[in-house]
Design a protein around this motif. Structure first.
Motif, PDB file in Angstrom:
ATOM      1  N   UNK A 186     -11.057  30.576  -9.934  1.00  0.00           N
ATOM      2  CA  UNK A 186     -10.378  30.000  -8.784  1.00  0.00           C
ATOM      3  C   UNK A 186     -10.805  30.763  -7.524  1.00  0.00           C
ATOM      4  N   UNK A 187     -11.252  30.032  -6.524  1.00  0.00           N
ATOM      5  CA  UNK A 187     -11.708  30.665  -5.285  1.00  0.00           C
ATOM      6  C   UNK A 187     -10.764  30.401  -4.122  1.00  0.00           C
ATOM      7  N   UNK A 188     -10.016  29.273  -4.159  1.00  0.00           N
ATOM      8  CA  UNK A 188      -9.102  28.916  -3.070  1.00  0.00           C
ATOM      9  C   UNK A 188      -7.799  28.396  -3.660  1.00  0.00           C
ATOM     10  N   UNK A 189      -6.719  28.594  -2.942  1.00  0.00           N
ATOM     11  CA  UNK A 189      -5.406  28.124  -3.409  1.00  0.00           C
ATOM     12  C   UNK A 189      -5.355  26.597  -3.387  1.00  0.00           C
ATOM     13  N   UNK A 190      -4.568  26.009  -4.277  1.00  0.00           N
ATOM     14  CA  UNK A 190      -4.450  24.543  -4.311  1.00  0.00           C
ATOM     15  C   UNK A 190      -3.908  23.995  -2.988  1.00  0.00           C
ATOM     16  N   UNK A 191      -4.427  22.840  -2.560  1.00  0.00           N
ATOM     17  CA  UNK A 191      -3.983  22.171  -1.343  1.00  0.00           C
ATOM     18  C   UNK A 191      -3.759  20.683  -1.637  1.00  0.00           C
ATOM     19  N   UNK A 192      -2.868  20.084  -0.848  1.00  0.00           N
ATOM     20  CA  UNK A 192      -2.569  18.655  -1.014  1.00  0.00           C
ATOM     21  C   UNK A 192      -3.500  17.811  -0.155  1.00  0.00           C
ATOM     22  N   UNK A 193      -4.023  16.749  -0.735  1.00  0.00           N
ATOM     23  CA  UNK A 193      -4.801  15.756  -0.004  1.00  0.00           C
ATOM     24  C   UNK A 193      -4.259  14.381  -0.362  1.00  0.00           C
ATOM     25  N   UNK A 242       0.833  -1.195   0.000  1.00  0.00           N
ATOM     26  CA  UNK A 242       0.000   0.000   0.000  1.00  0.00           C
ATOM     27  C   UNK A 242       0.871   1.250   0.000  1.00  0.00           C
ATOM     28  N   UNK A 243       0.408   2.256  -0.736  1.00  0.00           N
ATOM     29  CA  UNK A 243       1.094   3.544  -0.807  1.00  0.00           C
ATOM     30  C   UNK A 243       0.075   4.656  -0.558  1.00  0.00           C
ATOM     31  N   UNK A 244       0.596   5.840  -0.369  1.00  0.00           N
ATOM     32  CA  UNK A 244      -0.219   7.049  -0.424  1.00  0.00           C
ATOM     33  C   UNK A 244       0.331   7.900  -1.574  1.00  0.00           C
ATOM     34  N   UNK A 245      -0.535   8.706  -2.156  1.00  0.00           N
ATOM     35  CA  UNK A 245      -0.065   9.649  -3.170  1.00  0.00           C
ATOM     36  C   UNK A 245      -0.907  10.909  -3.048  1.00  0.00           C
ATOM     37  N   UNK A 246      -0.364  12.015  -3.522  1.00  0.00           N
ATOM     38  CA  UNK A 246      -1.011  13.310  -3.292  1.00  0.00           C
ATOM     39  C   UNK A 246      -1.939  13.708  -4.435  1.00  0.00           C
ATOM     40  N   UNK A 247      -3.138  14.150  -4.036  1.00  0.00           N
ATOM     41  CA  UNK A 247      -4.080  14.777  -4.946  1.00  0.00           C
ATOM     42  C   UNK A 247      -3.973  16.293  -4.749  1.00  0.00           C
ATOM     43  N   UNK A 248      -4.336  17.062  -5.763  1.00  0.00           N
ATOM     44  CA  UNK A 248      -4.325  18.518  -5.642  1.00  0.00           C
ATOM     45  C   UNK A 248      -5.770  19.011  -5.636  1.00  0.00           C
ATOM     46  N   UNK A 249      -6.167  19.616  -4.523  1.00  0.00           N
ATOM     47  CA  UNK A 249      -7.536  20.116  -4.371  1.00  0.00           C
ATOM     48  C   UNK A 249      -7.549  21.643  -4.505  1.00  0.00           C
ATOM     49  N   UNK A 250      -8.398  22.118  -5.404  1.00  0.00           N
ATOM     50  CA  UNK A 250      -8.513  23.559  -5.635  1.00  0.00           C
ATOM     51  C   UNK A 250      -9.978  23.974  -5.536  1.00  0.00           C
ATOM     52  N   UNK A 251     -10.275  24.957  -4.701  1.00  0.00           N
ATOM     53  CA  UNK A 251     -11.634  25.481  -4.596  1.00  0.00           C
ATOM     54  C   UNK A 251     -11.948  26.401  -5.765  1.00  0.00           C
ATOM     55  N   UNK A 252     -13.073  26.188  -6.439  1.00  0.00           N
ATOM     56  CA  UNK A 252     -13.473  27.035  -7.564  1.00  0.00           C
ATOM     57  C   UNK A 252     -14.907  27.545  -7.331  1.00  0.00           C
ATOM     58  N   UNK A 253     -15.276  28.529  -8.107  1.00  0.00           N
ATOM     59  CA  UNK A 253     -16.620  29.102  -8.032  1.00  0.00           C
ATOM     60  C   UNK A 253     -17.252  29.034  -9.414  1.00  0.00           C
ATOM     61  N   UNK A 254     -18.426  28.429  -9.508  1.00  0.00           N
ATOM     62  CA  UNK A 254     -19.152  28.328 -10.767  1.00  0.00           C
ATOM     63  C   UNK A 254     -20.220  29.416 -10.839  1.00  0.00           C
ATOM     64  N   UNK A 266      -0.258  15.783 -13.473  1.00  0.00           N
ATOM     65  CA  UNK A 266      -1.271  16.634 -12.868  1.00  0.00           C
ATOM     66  C   UNK A 266      -1.592  17.810 -13.796  1.00  0.00           C
ATOM     67  N   UNK A 267      -2.864  17.986 -14.134  1.00  0.00           N
ATOM     68  CA  UNK A 267      -3.300  19.104 -14.976  1.00  0.00           C
ATOM     69  C   UNK A 267      -3.744  20.264 -14.090  1.00  0.00           C
ATOM     70  N   UNK A 268      -3.214  21.427 -14.347  1.00  0.00           N
ATOM     71  CA  UNK A 268      -3.578  22.615 -13.572  1.00  0.00           C
ATOM     72  C   UNK A 268      -5.025  22.989 -13.853  1.00  0.00           C
ATOM     73  N   UNK A 269      -5.772  23.362 -12.798  1.00  0.00           N
ATOM     74  CA  UNK A 269      -7.172  23.763 -12.968  1.00  0.00           C
ATOM     75  C   UNK A 269      -7.266  25.023 -13.810  1.00  0.00           C
ATOM     76  N   UNK A 270      -6.270  25.921 -13.643  1.00  0.00           N
ATOM     77  CA  UNK A 270      -6.291  27.167 -14.413  1.00  0.00           C
ATOM     78  C   UNK A 270      -6.244  26.919 -15.918  1.00  0.00           C
ATOM     79  N   UNK A 271      -5.688  25.756 -16.309  1.00  0.00           N
ATOM     80  CA  UNK A 271      -5.558  25.486 -17.747  1.00  0.00           C
ATOM     81  C   UNK A 271      -6.835  24.932 -18.356  1.00  0.00           C
ATOM     82  N   UNK A 272      -7.836  24.630 -17.536  1.00  0.00           N
ATOM     83  CA  UNK A 272      -9.090  24.093 -18.060  1.00  0.00           C
ATOM     84  C   UNK A 272      -9.895  25.192 -18.744  1.00  0.00           C
ATOM     85  N   UNK A 273     -10.496  24.848 -19.859  1.00  0.00           N
ATOM     86  CA  UNK A 273     -11.381  25.787 -20.549  1.00  0.00           C
ATOM     87  C   UNK A 273     -12.811  25.586 -20.052  1.00  0.00           C
ATOM     88  N   UNK A 274     -13.672  26.566 -20.317  1.00  0.00           N
ATOM     89  CA  UNK A 274     -15.065  26.464 -19.886  1.00  0.00           C
ATOM     90  C   UNK A 274     -15.742  25.234 -20.487  1.00  0.00           C
TER      91      UNK A 274
END
Length: 627
Positions: A208-215, A35-47, A172-180
């Motif tokens: 983007x509403x919140x800075x990226x965080x590791x989970x 078993x391993x752990x690996x990091x996800x990147x969580x970013x708060x956004x506003x729709x 990892x794909x940056x959220x900022x790079x996503x198109x509508x």
């Protein structure tokens, strides 16, 4: 346990998953799982989401008029037609313009927009955009970004970081790079309900509403060997879910030499295991070949030709203990390394039961290098437990010594049954992966004889080495070990000859106690010439000779043991000259009228002693966790 297949490098938390996988897919064997752990990147956004509502009567009239009246009417003209104050029409028109459904032309006339036409056909108009919080989760293993309504909980997960072994950040794909449109499509795919054009509900923008965080997220890595196709595959799993794209990527990295399975699974290097002994390996190869042949010709196997069977992994412990129970004379055991978890209560109980029947047991382990600091040659606690198993005469019935280094585990029972195993290794992409062990039970006479000869020769050489050390240091403990090994090997005559050559008469009581166990195990015959040879030495002793009391007790025990099996042989040993020495030295009391009476008395004592020993309770050993 003792001869069970070596544990595979499988995390205990994954054991049930491994069992399910192997049970559902015969032919697949999980040889490693971690078993391993690996990091996800969580970013708060506003729709920004627009939702439709049904239009009111005045809105419907204005939109319909803008569609059907030609030329396009003005707001004042519509007010006159409806008989309303123009202010009501202007306010409603303003709302429709704000919703981009209506526009006022330069000449003051109104015109429906394409969006307005669409909403009119649906019988609704859009509401002002609403803000909705959402969390974008970038997963490098899935190489995708998903959206969650709630933030992921923080969790440290005390597991090795997969990112230390694999280049996860590059996936990892940056959220900022996503198109509508990409955001809209992901929302549709996940069915979150924010973007549903067919119902008029649309995401019109995001930010983007919140800075990226590791989970942290846990994941399991499996190395699976297909025994039918002789192929190793890797799998990344989250619970019962196979992460297919991540698995393909991992196998690509491995095939290109970008990762090491040895490092990923924290595997011991093959070089760190005991080196292969050519002689033993040749014998094991003979066993493996014979196992295949024996299986193909199972109907032709007879007691005379014997057989070679591969013991099923789930049956190793039970089969070994049951086979061990059949021993009547002698058990020789070799382990590359004696580990603490190698002995448990069931094995101790089995060994003690054998000893009570007179079975000799010799145990050996490979010589441990002086440079090695990992494990001491013998664990004192278990040495004490083994040494506590005594013969009826109080001697340690299990001798434990170091022998030549080998990679295999070997057991020979009564020179008739040979049980052996050795680690299996799989070479894959330059890495060596342990595959547990294959355990065989052999009764083919030629193989059994070869194994016995090899082990017995080593034990004999060790006995000779210890004997020379004992002579130099005058160490009776070392001497006793040597004599016991010779006795276990049925070489009591050699043991007595060594005592006589060195004039070490103090060891005669020990030799006689060894002879008692040899008589019980039938390693020694009651008419063995060495017994007469030992009896002849009584004439050289005097009542004040050292160790005489011990010698007297020992001879009483020997005569009693022989008489238990054959009273006539015991009487034959007590010929007149010997009987006179028995009386003179106090072995037999002067009040005893005859050898017959002496034998009766000693048999009664022996029966009492044996009964008390057999009724001793076996103490369960405490379980210890390996460090």
């Amino acid at each position: 346990m003792f001869l069970e297949s070596s544990p595979k490098p499988i995390d205990s938390s994954l054991q049930s998953s491994v069992e399910k996988l192997e049970k559902s897919s015969p032919g697949l064997s999980v040889i490693a799982a971690r078993q391993f752990r690996y990091s996800l990147v969580q970013t708060g956004i506003e729709l920004m989401v627009t939702s439709p509502r049904k239009f009111n009567v005045l809105e419907e009239f204005i939109l319909r008029a803008s569609l059907e009246i030609t030329p396009n009417p003005t707001e004042v003209e519509l007010a006159q037609v409806l008989g309303l104050d123009p202010i009501f029409v202007r306010n409603t028109s303003a709302n429709l313009q704000a919703l981009n459904t209506l526009k006022v032309l330069p000449d003051g006339s109104i015109q429906i927009t394409p969006e307005g036409r669409t909403f009119y056909e649906k019988g609704s108009v859009p509401q002002p955009p609403e803000s909705h919080p959402l969390y974008a989760i970038a997963d490098p293993l899935l190489e995708a970004t998903a959206f969650e309504l709630n933030p992921l909980r923080e969790s440290a997960l005390n597991l090795p970081n997969l990112g230390d072994f694999l280049p996860l950040n590059s996936r990892i794909q940056s959220v900022e790079s996503l198109t509508l449109p990409e955001v809209q499509q992901r929302l549709i795919h996940q069915g979150l309900g924010f973007h549903s054009p067919e119902s008029g509900k649309e995401v019109t923008a995001f930010q983007i509403a919140e800075s990226p965080e590791t989970r942290w997220q846990s994941v399991a890595l499996f190395a699976i060997f297909d025994t039918l196709n002789q192929r190793l595959t890797l799998q990344l799993r989250r619970g019962q879910q196979l992460l297919e794209s991540a698995t393909l990527w991992l196998e690509t990295l491995q095939s290109e030499g970008e990762i090491s399975l040895t490092e990923l699974f924290a595997l011991p290097c093959k070089e760190s295991s005991p080196p292969e002994n050519p002689e033993v390996e040749a014998r094991l190869e003979q066993v493996r070949t014979a196992a295949t042949t024996s299986e193909d010709n199972a109907e032709e196997n007879t007691p005379e030709t014997g057989s070679v069977i591969l013991i099923a992994e789930s049956q190793i412990q039970t089969q070994f203990l049951e086979t061990l129970k059949t021993a009547n004379h002698q058990v020789l055991i070799y382990l590359p390394q004696f580990i603490e978890q190698g002995i448990d209560y069931r094995l101790l109980q089995g060994l003690e039961t054998l000893v009570k029947r007179g079975v000799w047991i010799l145990m050996g382990q490979g010589t441990v290098s002086e440079k090695s600091s990992e494990t001491p040659p013998i664990l004192p606690e278990w040495l004490t437990k083994l040494a506590a198993i005594k013969t009826a005469e109080g001697l340690s019935a299990i001798q434990f010594v170091e022998l030549q280094q080998s990679h295999a585990k070997e057991v020979v029972i009564d020179r008739q049954i040979y049980i052996c195993s050795a680690p299996n290794w799989l070479t894959y992409g330059g890495d060596c992966l342990p595959q547990g062990e294959s355990v065989y039970q052999v009764t083919q006479p030629e193989i059994v004889s070869d194994a016995y000869q090899s082990l017995s020769t080593q034990f004999q050489q060790r006995a000779e080495s210890l004997w020379q050390q004992a002579i130099i240091s005058q160490d009776e403990s070392l001497a006793t070990t040597s004599l016991s090994i010779w006795g276990a090997l049925g070489m009591t005559e050699t043991a007595l000859q060594q005592i006589q050559d060195r004039g070490w008469r103090e060891l005669l009581p020990i030799w006689l106690k060894i002879a008692c166990q040899g008589l019980r195990s039938q390693q020694m015959s009651p008419d063995d010439p060495s017994l007469n040879q030992a009896l002849s030495q009584l004439s050289e002793l005097t009542p004040d000779s050292p160790q005489l009391d011990s010698l007297c007790d020992a001879w009483r025990q020997v005569i009693a043991v022989i008489a238990t099996g054959d009273r006539t042989l015991a009487l034959n040993l007590l010929c007149e000259p010997v009987w006179q020495d028995f009386i003179r030295l106090g072995i037999a009391s002067e009040a005893v009228e005859s050898p017959d009476a002496f034998i009766d008395s000693e048999l009664a004592k022996l029966a009492t002693t044996v009964s008390s020993i057999q009724n001793l309770p076996l103490k369960k050993s405490k379980r210890h966790k390996s460090g």
